[in-house]
Design a protein around this motif. Sequence first.
Motif, PDB file in Angstrom:
ATOM      1  N   THR A  87      58.451  -8.516  71.687  1.00 20.37           N
ATOM      2  CA  THR A  87      59.649  -9.304  71.371  1.00 20.37           C
ATOM      3  C   THR A  87      59.490 -10.083  70.067  1.00 20.37           C
ATOM      4  O   THR A  87      60.318  -9.984  69.155  1.00 20.37           O
ATOM      5  N   PHE A  88      58.410 -10.876  69.977  1.00 21.80           N
ATOM      6  CA  PHE A  88      58.219 -11.690  68.780  1.00 21.80           C
ATOM      7  C   PHE A  88      57.872 -10.842  67.558  1.00 21.80           C
ATOM      8  O   PHE A  88      58.280 -11.153  66.439  1.00 21.80           O
ATOM      9  N   GLY A  89      57.124  -9.750  67.776  1.00 21.18           N
ATOM     10  CA  GLY A  89      56.800  -8.866  66.662  1.00 21.18           C
ATOM     11  C   GLY A  89      58.031  -8.185  66.101  1.00 21.18           C
ATOM     12  O   GLY A  89      58.227  -8.124  64.882  1.00 21.18           O
ATOM     13  N   THR A  90      58.895  -7.689  66.979  1.00 21.34           N
ATOM     14  CA  THR A  90      60.122  -7.027  66.527  1.00 21.34           C
ATOM     15  C   THR A  90      61.067  -8.013  65.857  1.00 21.34           C
ATOM     16  O   THR A  90      61.703  -7.700  64.850  1.00 21.34           O
ATOM     17  N   ALA A  91      61.148  -9.233  66.424  1.00 23.00           N
ATOM     18  CA  ALA A  91      61.994 -10.254  65.810  1.00 23.00           C
ATOM     19  C   ALA A  91      61.487 -10.621  64.418  1.00 23.00           C
ATOM     20  O   ALA A  91      62.270 -10.778  63.473  1.00 23.00           O
ATOM     21  N   GLY A  92      60.176 -10.722  64.278  1.00 19.89           N
ATOM     22  CA  GLY A  92      59.601 -11.023  62.961  1.00 19.89           C
ATOM     23  C   GLY A  92      59.835  -9.903  61.965  1.00 19.89           C
ATOM     24  O   GLY A  92      60.170 -10.152  60.800  1.00 19.89           O
ATOM     25  N   ALA A  93      59.681  -8.648  62.420  1.00 18.43           N
ATOM     26  CA  ALA A  93      59.909  -7.505  61.533  1.00 18.43           C
ATOM     27  C   ALA A  93      61.371  -7.438  61.104  1.00 18.43           C
ATOM     28  O   ALA A  93      61.683  -7.172  59.937  1.00 18.43           O
ATOM     29  N   ALA A  94      62.286  -7.701  62.057  1.00 20.49           N
ATOM     30  CA  ALA A  94      63.713  -7.693  61.737  1.00 20.49           C
ATOM     31  C   ALA A  94      64.052  -8.794  60.734  1.00 20.49           C
ATOM     32  O   ALA A  94      64.877  -8.594  59.826  1.00 20.49           O
ATOM     33  N   THR A  95      63.424  -9.947  60.871  1.00 14.66           N
ATOM     34  CA  THR A  95      63.648 -11.042  59.926  1.00 14.66           C
ATOM     35  C   THR A  95      63.180 -10.670  58.530  1.00 14.66           C
ATOM     36  O   THR A  95      63.858 -10.949  57.530  1.00 14.66           O
ATOM     37  N   LEU A  96      62.019 -10.032  58.443  1.00 16.09           N
ATOM     38  CA  LEU A  96      61.501  -9.606  57.143  1.00 16.09           C
ATOM     39  C   LEU A  96      62.440  -8.597  56.484  1.00 16.09           C
ATOM     40  O   LEU A  96      62.700  -8.659  55.280  1.00 16.09           O
ATOM     41  N   ILE A  97      62.953  -7.655  57.271  1.00 17.73           N
ATOM     42  CA  ILE A  97      63.880  -6.654  56.729  1.00 17.73           C
ATOM     43  C   ILE A  97      65.152  -7.329  56.232  1.00 17.73           C
ATOM     44  O   ILE A  97      65.678  -6.997  55.156  1.00 17.73           O
ATOM     45  N   PHE A  98      65.648  -8.290  57.003  1.00 15.73           N
ATOM     46  CA  PHE A  98      66.880  -8.995  56.642  1.00 15.73           C
ATOM     47  C   PHE A  98      66.698  -9.778  55.346  1.00 15.73           C
ATOM     48  O   PHE A  98      67.545  -9.724  54.448  1.00 15.73           O
ATOM     49  N   VAL A  99      65.584 -10.488  55.230  1.00 14.14           N
ATOM     50  CA  VAL A  99      65.323 -11.272  54.024  1.00 14.14           C
ATOM     51  C   VAL A  99      65.154 -10.350  52.822  1.00 14.14           C
ATOM     52  O   VAL A  99      65.666 -10.627  51.726  1.00 14.14           O
ATOM     53  N   MET A 100      64.449  -9.229  53.010  1.00 16.51           N
ATOM     54  CA  MET A 100      64.252  -8.286  51.917  1.00 16.51           C
ATOM     55  C   MET A 100      65.582  -7.694  51.464  1.00 16.51           C
ATOM     56  O   MET A 100      65.839  -7.542  50.271  1.00 16.51           O
ATOM     57  N   ALA A 101      66.442  -7.359  52.405  1.00 15.47           N
ATOM     58  CA  ALA A 101      67.738  -6.763  52.061  1.00 15.47           C
ATOM     59  C   ALA A 101      68.606  -7.740  51.288  1.00 15.47           C
ATOM     60  O   ALA A 101      69.384  -7.331  50.411  1.00 15.47           O
ATOM     61  N   LEU A 102      68.494  -9.028  51.576  1.00 13.58           N
ATOM     62  CA  LEU A 102      69.309 -10.025  50.888  1.00 13.58           C
ATOM     63  C   LEU A 102      68.779 -10.347  49.505  1.00 13.58           C
ATOM     64  O   LEU A 102      69.557 -10.610  48.576  1.00 13.58           O
ATOM     65  N   SER A 103      67.465 -10.328  49.324  1.00 11.39           N
ATOM     66  CA  SER A 103      66.873 -10.796  48.078  1.00 11.39           C
ATOM     67  C   SER A 103      66.545  -9.677  47.101  1.00 11.39           C
ATOM     68  O   SER A 103      66.452  -9.910  45.898  1.00 11.39           O
ATOM     69  N   TRP A 104      66.380  -8.452  47.602  1.00  9.36           N
ATOM     70  CA  TRP A 104      65.951  -7.368  46.701  1.00  9.36           C
ATOM     71  C   TRP A 104      67.165  -6.721  46.056  1.00  9.36           C
ATOM     72  O   TRP A 104      68.087  -6.298  46.723  1.00  9.36           O
ATOM     73  N   GLU A 105      67.163  -6.618  44.721  1.00  8.81           N
ATOM     74  CA  GLU A 105      68.296  -6.073  43.997  1.00  8.81           C
ATOM     75  C   GLU A 105      68.021  -4.693  43.430  1.00  8.81           C
ATOM     76  O   GLU A 105      68.945  -3.940  43.137  1.00  8.81           O
ATOM     77  N   GLY A 106      66.761  -4.342  43.239  1.00  7.27           N
ATOM     78  CA  GLY A 106      66.437  -3.053  42.642  1.00  7.27           C
ATOM     79  C   GLY A 106      66.305  -1.960  43.678  1.00  7.27           C
ATOM     80  O   GLY A 106      66.446  -2.174  44.879  1.00  7.27           O
ATOM     81  N   PRO A 107      66.043  -0.728  43.220  1.00  4.97           N
ATOM     82  CA  PRO A 107      65.863   0.380  44.163  1.00  4.97           C
ATOM     83  C   PRO A 107      64.560   0.250  44.934  1.00  4.97           C
ATOM     84  O   PRO A 107      63.594  -0.337  44.456  1.00  4.97           O
ATOM     85  N   PHE A 108      64.539   0.802  46.140  1.00  4.95           N
ATOM     86  CA  PHE A 108      63.333   0.787  46.958  1.00  4.95           C
ATOM     87  C   PHE A 108      62.480   1.997  46.577  1.00  4.95           C
ATOM     88  O   PHE A 108      62.643   3.084  47.111  1.00  4.95           O
ATOM     89  N   GLY A 109      61.561   1.785  45.640  1.00  2.00           N
ATOM     90  CA  GLY A 109      60.686   2.871  45.231  1.00  2.00           C
ATOM     91  C   GLY A 109      59.621   3.149  46.273  1.00  2.00           C
ATOM     92  O   GLY A 109      59.534   2.491  47.322  1.00  2.00           O
ATOM     93  N   ALA A 110      58.764   4.127  45.982  1.00  2.00           N
ATOM     94  CA  ALA A 110      57.740   4.533  46.941  1.00  2.00           C
ATOM     95  C   ALA A 110      56.756   3.401  47.210  1.00  2.00           C
ATOM     96  O   ALA A 110      56.347   3.175  48.353  1.00  2.00           O
ATOM     97  N   HIS A 111      56.372   2.658  46.156  1.00  2.00           N
ATOM     98  CA  HIS A 111      55.397   1.578  46.349  1.00  2.00           C
ATOM     99  C   HIS A 111      55.993   0.420  47.142  1.00  2.00           C
ATOM    100  O   HIS A 111      55.300  -0.211  47.947  1.00  2.00           O
ATOM    101  N   ILE A 112      57.284   0.144  46.929  1.00  2.00           N
ATOM    102  CA  ILE A 112      57.934  -0.932  47.679  1.00  2.00           C
ATOM    103  C   ILE A 112      58.072  -0.532  49.149  1.00  2.00           C
ATOM    104  O   ILE A 112      57.833  -1.328  50.061  1.00  2.00           O
ATOM    105  N   THR A 113      58.441   0.717  49.404  1.00  2.00           N
ATOM    106  CA  THR A 113      58.576   1.203  50.777  1.00  2.00           C
ATOM    107  C   THR A 113      57.242   1.161  51.510  1.00  2.00           C
ATOM    108  O   THR A 113      57.165   0.769  52.679  1.00  2.00           O
ATOM    109  N   ALA A 114      56.169   1.579  50.828  1.00  2.00           N
ATOM    110  CA  ALA A 114      54.842   1.556  51.448  1.00  2.00           C
ATOM    111  C   ALA A 114      54.397   0.134  51.759  1.00  2.00           C
ATOM    112  O   ALA A 114      53.847  -0.135  52.833  1.00  2.00           O
TER     113      ALA A 114
END
Length: 316
Positions: A87-114
């Motif tokens: 529960t807490f791990g998934t919630a933390g991962a979802a939060t990280l994805i949400f923050v990244m989606a809001l703050s990242w403006e460039g394309p998600f390259g291979a290094h960023i995805t990894a």
Amino acid sequence: MKREHLTAISVHLAATWTVGSAIVFGLGPLLLATLWAGRNAILLGATALAILLSALLMAALGHAARTVQPLTSTRRGLLGWTASVYTFGTAGAATLIFVMALSWEGPFGAHITAALCLLLGFPYAVTAAFLLPNKALRWTTLAVAAVTLASAWYTARQANRPLTDQEWLAEARTPAALLRVGDAPGYALRSSAATDTSYAALYTRPGHQPLTLRISRTDSEGNSATTPNCYGTIAQTMHCTDDGAGRTLVTYLAPTTHKPEALRELRLRRDGLVLTVQFRTPEDLTTARHILTTLHRITPDALPPRLAPCPSATPC
């Protein structure tokens, strides 16, 4: 604490981190695919299956770690550990994805995805470490988590910030000899492109067609600075006239795959470089001549402001 025990804890946390990343990146696309399918029954079934498989995988991991995590030695403790980490791990991962989606403006390259793939398993490992019986490990876990998240935030912010003009030229490896501009009264000047063989600037003015200045060692067709001024491919129909002072006026008479219709170029070869001003209307010929006549070198510090990058949905 014995060295063997520390090794076992490290293996346990690393395994939890890996399994957490696998849960997010393995089962996440499954849920997205069913969501796009638009069928609620399939979505509910896929969600239930994803949660069940993830829980079973996490429970197996907790059972294997019962020597370092006494909480998982009993069925009730294993159930609580699995529910907490998942529960807490998934919630933390979802939060990280949400923050990244809001703050990242460039394309998600291979290094960023990894990097994101590795980072998303971190909340699972932190939760597992916090459930360990050793109080010192809990505080150490919180400190490591804070440092890791701060480092990740700083790295993402640095990677996402716009390049300075000096960084832009350094990344393009543009030689200083190519940095030249000319004067065009009434026009705004912007840098539009830079490579290791060319530099381009755009002259704009309200109510007028833009003019493009290109300084290169070779032109757009791959001809060198020693090639005669009038040239073209079989697909091009052009008319060349001597414009004086070593300049050649090239008028493209038909649309091609390389040049738009009615494009005009004023070309000049000097100092081993190809100097070209592209424009569309005959009235801009005087301005093109003035740009080439007043051409002078500039330093990276005096570089004209760069054009804003084109939106992904807009052709540049």
